[in-house]
Motif scaffolding. Sequence first.
Motif, PDB file in Angstrom:
ATOM      1  N   PHE A 154     104.779   3.816  86.072  1.00 34.50           N
ATOM      2  CA  PHE A 154     105.583   2.939  85.214  1.00 34.50           C
ATOM      3  C   PHE A 154     106.942   2.609  85.827  1.00 34.50           C
ATOM      4  O   PHE A 154     107.654   1.729  85.331  1.00 34.50           O
ATOM      5  N   GLU A 155     107.318   3.301  86.924  1.00 37.61           N
ATOM      6  CA  GLU A 155     108.606   2.993  87.572  1.00 37.61           C
ATOM      7  C   GLU A 155     108.586   3.538  88.992  1.00 37.61           C
ATOM      8  O   GLU A 155     107.816   4.451  89.314  1.00 37.61           O
ATOM      9  N   MET A 162     107.430  -3.977  95.428  1.00 36.80           N
ATOM     10  CA  MET A 162     106.255  -3.456  96.116  1.00 36.80           C
ATOM     11  C   MET A 162     106.506  -2.003  96.514  1.00 36.80           C
ATOM     12  O   MET A 162     107.528  -1.688  97.113  1.00 36.80           O
ATOM     13  N   ILE A 163     105.581  -1.135  96.176  1.00 37.95           N
ATOM     14  CA  ILE A 163     105.704   0.292  96.473  1.00 37.95           C
ATOM     15  C   ILE A 163     104.930   0.581  97.751  1.00 37.95           C
ATOM     16  O   ILE A 163     103.813   0.090  97.935  1.00 37.95           O
ATOM     17  N   SER A 164     105.514   1.397  98.624  1.00 36.74           N
ATOM     18  CA  SER A 164     104.854   1.704  99.892  1.00 36.74           C
ATOM     19  C   SER A 164     104.983   3.195 100.211  1.00 36.74           C
ATOM     20  O   SER A 164     105.545   3.970  99.424  1.00 36.74           O
ATOM     21  N   ILE A 168     109.178   7.242  95.972  1.00 31.81           N
ATOM     22  CA  ILE A 168     109.027   8.146  94.831  1.00 31.81           C
ATOM     23  C   ILE A 168     108.691   7.307  93.607  1.00 31.81           C
ATOM     24  O   ILE A 168     109.385   6.337  93.295  1.00 31.81           O
ATOM     25  N   VAL A 169     107.608   7.670  92.916  1.00 35.08           N
ATOM     26  CA  VAL A 169     107.176   6.918  91.734  1.00 35.08           C
ATOM     27  C   VAL A 169     107.167   7.833  90.514  1.00 35.08           C
ATOM     28  O   VAL A 169     107.093   9.066  90.633  1.00 35.08           O
ATOM     29  N   VAL A 230     104.470   8.825  97.383  1.00 30.20           N
ATOM     30  CA  VAL A 230     103.356   8.094  97.987  1.00 30.20           C
ATOM     31  C   VAL A 230     103.172   8.611  99.414  1.00 30.20           C
ATOM     32  O   VAL A 230     104.036   8.429 100.264  1.00 30.20           O
ATOM     33  N   VAL A 231     102.056   9.287  99.681  1.00 25.05           N
ATOM     34  CA  VAL A 231     101.822   9.866 101.010  1.00 25.05           C
ATOM     35  C   VAL A 231     100.978   8.940 101.893  1.00 25.05           C
ATOM     36  O   VAL A 231     101.025   9.026 103.118  1.00 25.05           O
ATOM     37  N   LYS A 232     100.211   8.035 101.256  1.00 26.26           N
ATOM     38  CA  LYS A 232      99.452   7.042 102.022  1.00 26.26           C
ATOM     39  C   LYS A 232      99.423   5.735 101.245  1.00 26.26           C
ATOM     40  O   LYS A 232      99.203   5.729 100.034  1.00 26.26           O
ATOM     41  N   SER A 233      99.654   4.640 101.968  1.00 27.49           N
ATOM     42  CA  SER A 233      99.626   3.322 101.347  1.00 27.49           C
ATOM     43  C   SER A 233      98.658   2.439 102.128  1.00 27.49           C
ATOM     44  O   SER A 233      98.918   2.099 103.279  1.00 27.49           O
TER      45      SER A 233
END
Length: 358
Positions: A154-155, A162-164, A168-169, A230-233
Amino acid sequence: MNCRTKSSIFCSVFLLLAFLLSSVSHAADTVETVESETGFYYTIQKGDTLWGLSQQFSDSPWLWPELWEENDQISNPHWIFPGERIRLYKKKGAQTITKAAPSSSQPVVIPPAPVKPVSKKAKKKRNKPFFFYPSIDRIGFIRKPPVSPSGTIFEVQGRKDMISEGDIVYIRPSEDAPVNLLIPGSRHTIFRYLQPTDEKDSTETIGTQHYILGIVELTQKEPDMILAKVVKSFRPIMVNDMLMPYTQQSPKIELKPSTPGIDGRIIISEEHTVLTGDYMLAFIDKGKADNIEAGQQYSIYTQQKTVLENSQIKDKLLPPNDFGTLLVLHTEQTTSTVVITQTSHNIDPGERFRTPVN
């Protein structure tokens, strides 16, 4: 005591000292293990591929991943260049020798320890052909009913669009997620729902496509949220993308005999594009219920109709023509994820596949 007796005693003492000094000299020698490596090499010619070379030298094109693994200088197995030298076979060994000190006599060679013979069962298992697919963690699937998400992003720290990898999510756990599922240190796959085709009822008739985006590792648990890194995108990740438990899979997919009598259709490519070349991912309309297993190979074919003149039959199906192959990577109950291993032209959604004809 006469002179001859004294001389004899002196000689005996001299010989004893010489023997002791010689023993000390040998004791000072150093033992060293020397690694040896032998192998056969080949110079790439124009038109060569690892697939073809594996067929030529190993009698099976499916052993090309082992050929790639033996040659670290090849970054992409689909790009090899004329003039480049590759190793076809490598054998490692070790010989233990005694390295003499400068003032010592000749070195003493100690034979290598006997090698324990490999059993026929172990050798057969080790030499079993497999398909190597390093991107196994990113392949999606079609399932009906869909996977229930364990949480939703949610954030993101920094409020990025864009998250990569490395971001930190913040995750909101699903109400029905087990308490012991979302714990710090655990990993989860990030995914997104997609409709498999443009047909309005495709999710009811075919299932829901699960589009894999990356992997997160949970780092901190709060009363109403969870922090994760996120450890892998694999693809761009966004807010509202979902989580499901991560299951580690081996990139080595053991090859298995195809199920007899299979005849099905390719639903669509994973990216919803025309399948234009080798090693693209797609979904097929057969799965576990049809005895489809990962590691099986099937032929992609086309079959034309022709009009017969001066005949009671208006049209007739011509014999099927195989023009490509696919390999099963993952199976669901009624669908499977496959990789196109070879094709001579573009593949459209709806193209047919069948059990290979011997």
